[in-house]
Design a protein around this motif. Structure first.
Motif, short mmCIF file in Angstrom:
data_model
loop_
_atom_site.label_atom_id
_atom_site.label_comp_id
_atom_site.label_asym_id
_atom_site.label_seq_id
_atom_site.Cartn_x
_atom_site.Cartn_y
_atom_site.Cartn_z
N ARG A 64 0.81 -1.23 0.00
CA ARG A 64 0.00 0.00 0.00
C ARG A 64 0.84 1.28 0.00
NH1 ARG A 64 -3.77 -2.00 4.89
NH2 ARG A 64 -4.79 -3.75 3.84
N ASP A 65 2.10 1.14 0.32
CA ASP A 65 2.97 2.31 0.36
C ASP A 65 4.42 1.83 0.22
OD1 ASP A 65 4.53 4.55 1.00
OD2 ASP A 65 3.00 5.35 2.34
N PRO A 66 4.99 1.92 -0.98
CA PRO A 66 6.32 1.37 -1.22
C PRO A 66 7.43 2.07 -0.46
CG PRO A 66 5.56 2.60 -3.14
CD PRO A 66 4.40 2.50 -2.20
N ARG A 67 7.11 3.17 0.23
CA ARG A 67 8.13 3.79 1.08
C ARG A 67 8.42 2.93 2.30
NH1 ARG A 67 5.28 9.43 2.22
NH2 ARG A 67 3.55 7.94 2.48
N ILE A 68 7.49 2.03 2.63
CA ILE A 68 7.62 1.19 3.82
C ILE A 68 8.24 -0.14 3.40
CG2 ILE A 68 6.39 0.00 5.67
CD1 ILE A 68 4.29 2.26 5.49
N ARG A 69 9.41 -0.43 3.96
CA ARG A 69 10.17 -1.62 3.58
C ARG A 69 10.80 -2.24 4.82
NH1 ARG A 69 12.49 -0.93 -2.18
NH2 ARG A 69 10.92 0.44 -3.13
N LEU A 70 11.16 -3.51 4.67
CA LEU A 70 11.89 -4.22 5.71
C LEU A 70 12.83 -5.22 5.04
CD1 LEU A 70 9.40 -5.37 8.52
CD2 LEU A 70 11.45 -3.97 8.82
N PRO A 71 14.02 -5.40 5.59
CA PRO A 71 14.84 -6.53 5.13
C PRO A 71 14.05 -7.83 5.31
CG PRO A 71 16.13 -5.06 6.52
CD PRO A 71 14.71 -4.61 6.63
N LEU A 72 14.16 -8.72 4.35
CA LEU A 72 13.37 -9.95 4.40
C LEU A 72 13.58 -10.74 5.69
CD1 LEU A 72 13.54 -11.32 0.75
CD2 LEU A 72 11.51 -10.53 2.01
N ASP A 73 14.79 -10.68 6.24
CA ASP A 73 15.03 -11.45 7.46
C ASP A 73 14.40 -10.81 8.69
OD1 ASP A 73 16.73 -9.31 7.84
OD2 ASP A 73 18.57 -10.50 8.00
N GLN A 74 13.76 -9.64 8.52
CA GLN A 74 13.05 -9.01 9.62
C GLN A 74 11.53 -9.04 9.43
OE1 GLN A 74 14.59 -5.05 10.51
NE2 GLN A 74 16.68 -5.70 10.03
N LEU A 75 11.08 -9.79 8.43
CA LEU A 75 9.65 -9.84 8.12
C LEU A 75 8.89 -10.78 9.05
CD1 LEU A 75 7.37 -8.96 6.18
CD2 LEU A 75 8.06 -10.83 4.67
N GLY A 76 9.53 -11.87 9.40
CA GLY A 76 8.85 -12.87 10.21
C GLY A 76 9.78 -13.54 11.18
N THR A 77 9.22 -14.51 11.88
CA THR A 77 9.97 -15.31 12.84
C THR A 77 9.33 -16.69 12.87
OG1 THR A 77 10.85 -15.36 15.11
CG2 THR A 77 8.56 -14.60 14.83
N ALA A 78 9.70 -17.51 13.80
CA ALA A 78 9.11 -18.84 13.92
C ALA A 78 8.89 -19.15 15.39
CB ALA A 78 10.02 -19.90 13.28
N THR A 79 7.87 -19.95 15.64
CA THR A 79 7.61 -20.41 17.00
C THR A 79 8.68 -21.42 17.41
OG1 THR A 79 6.22 -22.23 16.22
CG2 THR A 79 5.13 -20.10 16.66
N GLY A 80 8.65 -21.80 18.67
CA GLY A 80 9.62 -22.77 19.16
C GLY A 80 9.56 -24.09 18.43
N ASP A 81 8.37 -24.46 17.92
CA ASP A 81 8.26 -25.71 17.17
C ASP A 81 8.33 -25.49 15.66
OD1 ASP A 81 5.84 -24.44 17.09
OD2 ASP A 81 4.64 -26.20 17.64
N GLY A 82 8.80 -24.30 15.25
CA GLY A 82 9.16 -24.10 13.86
C GLY A 82 8.08 -23.58 12.93
N VAL A 83 7.00 -23.02 13.46
CA VAL A 83 5.94 -22.50 12.59
C VAL A 83 6.30 -21.06 12.18
CG1 VAL A 83 3.49 -21.92 12.37
CG2 VAL A 83 4.20 -23.93 13.71
N PRO A 84 6.56 -20.81 10.88
CA PRO A 84 6.91 -19.45 10.46
C PRO A 84 5.67 -18.55 10.46
CG PRO A 84 6.78 -20.89 8.56
CD PRO A 84 6.56 -21.76 9.76
N HIS A 85 5.83 -17.32 10.91
CA HIS A 85 4.71 -16.39 10.92
C HIS A 85 5.23 -14.96 10.83
CE1 HIS A 85 5.28 -15.17 15.20
NE2 HIS A 85 5.69 -16.42 15.35
N LEU A 86 4.38 -14.09 10.30
CA LEU A 86 4.73 -12.68 10.24
C LEU A 86 4.90 -12.11 11.64
CD1 LEU A 86 2.40 -11.13 7.50
CD2 LEU A 86 4.79 -11.82 7.30
#
Length: 204
Positions: free
Chosen positions: A125-147
């Protein structure tokens, strides 16, 4: 939770079912929507009428192989569903894909496509807003990736449906200072300084 739409009913996969079906996907993916916020909060607190999975646009084709035999439909703005043909590269204005096991079956999962510029995720919605891909998400302790919750809340900040307000309230206590600062800045940039969520975040 089963819900009705003009294009047929939704009976979404459970989180566990979605994770199991996507385990074979070798390109990046993240649980999105309300489930992403719940995973960040660490508990379930509401019902879900669908389940969303985020993909990078340049990785769209591999996902067609994950659910062989299923129907894939592209949400073609403004409000049209059409078949997504095998091997078709969806145009830049298409961001959502609905998926179901067959024509007489309910919709089970929605995939969303986001764009990348170099190594950065770009907010559609606004290309001025960006993040390095490695800062987009994380994972739970059992490995479920999520934003990460601040990214998902940025998407939710425009509509602010009752479920979005519920997600915002649930996430507030788990956002750290950096997450609050980023979300405040990006909501202000995309939606304006008078946005109620930005005011709540600034208030601490």
């Amino acid at each position: 939770m089963r819900t009705e739409t003009p294009w047929g009913p939704w009976d979404p996969l459970s989180l566990a079912e979605a994770v199991r079906l996507l385990a074979a996907l070798r390109t990046p993916w993240w649980i999105a929507g309300g489930y992403a916020v719940e995973l960040a909060v660490g508990r379930a607190y509401r019902d879900h009428g669908d389940i969303d999975v985020l993909l990078l646009r340049h990785d769209q084709l591999p996902v067609q192989q994950v659910l062989p035999g299923w129907e894939w439909w592209a949400a073609d703005p403004p409000g049209t569903l059409r078949p997504w043909r095998p091997g078709e590269i969806l145009p830049a204005h298409v961001h959502d894909i609905w998926c179901r096991p067959g024509p007489d079956q309910p919709w089970r999962v929605q995939f969303m496509l986001d764009d990348v510029d170099g190594g950065d995720w770009v907010f559609r919605r606004d290309p001025r807003i960006r993040l390095p891909l490695d800062q987009l998400g994380t994972a739970t302790g059992d490995g479920v990736p999520h934003l990460l919750p601040q990214v998902q809340l940025l998407y939710k900040s425009r509509c602010r449906r009752p479920k979005d307000e519920q997600d915002f309230e649930a996430a507030l206590p788990v956002l750290d200072d950096d997450q609050r600062s980023w979300l405040t800045e990006t909501i202000t940039l995309a939606e304006g300084a008078d946005h109620p969520w930005a005011a709540r975040l600034r208030a601490g």
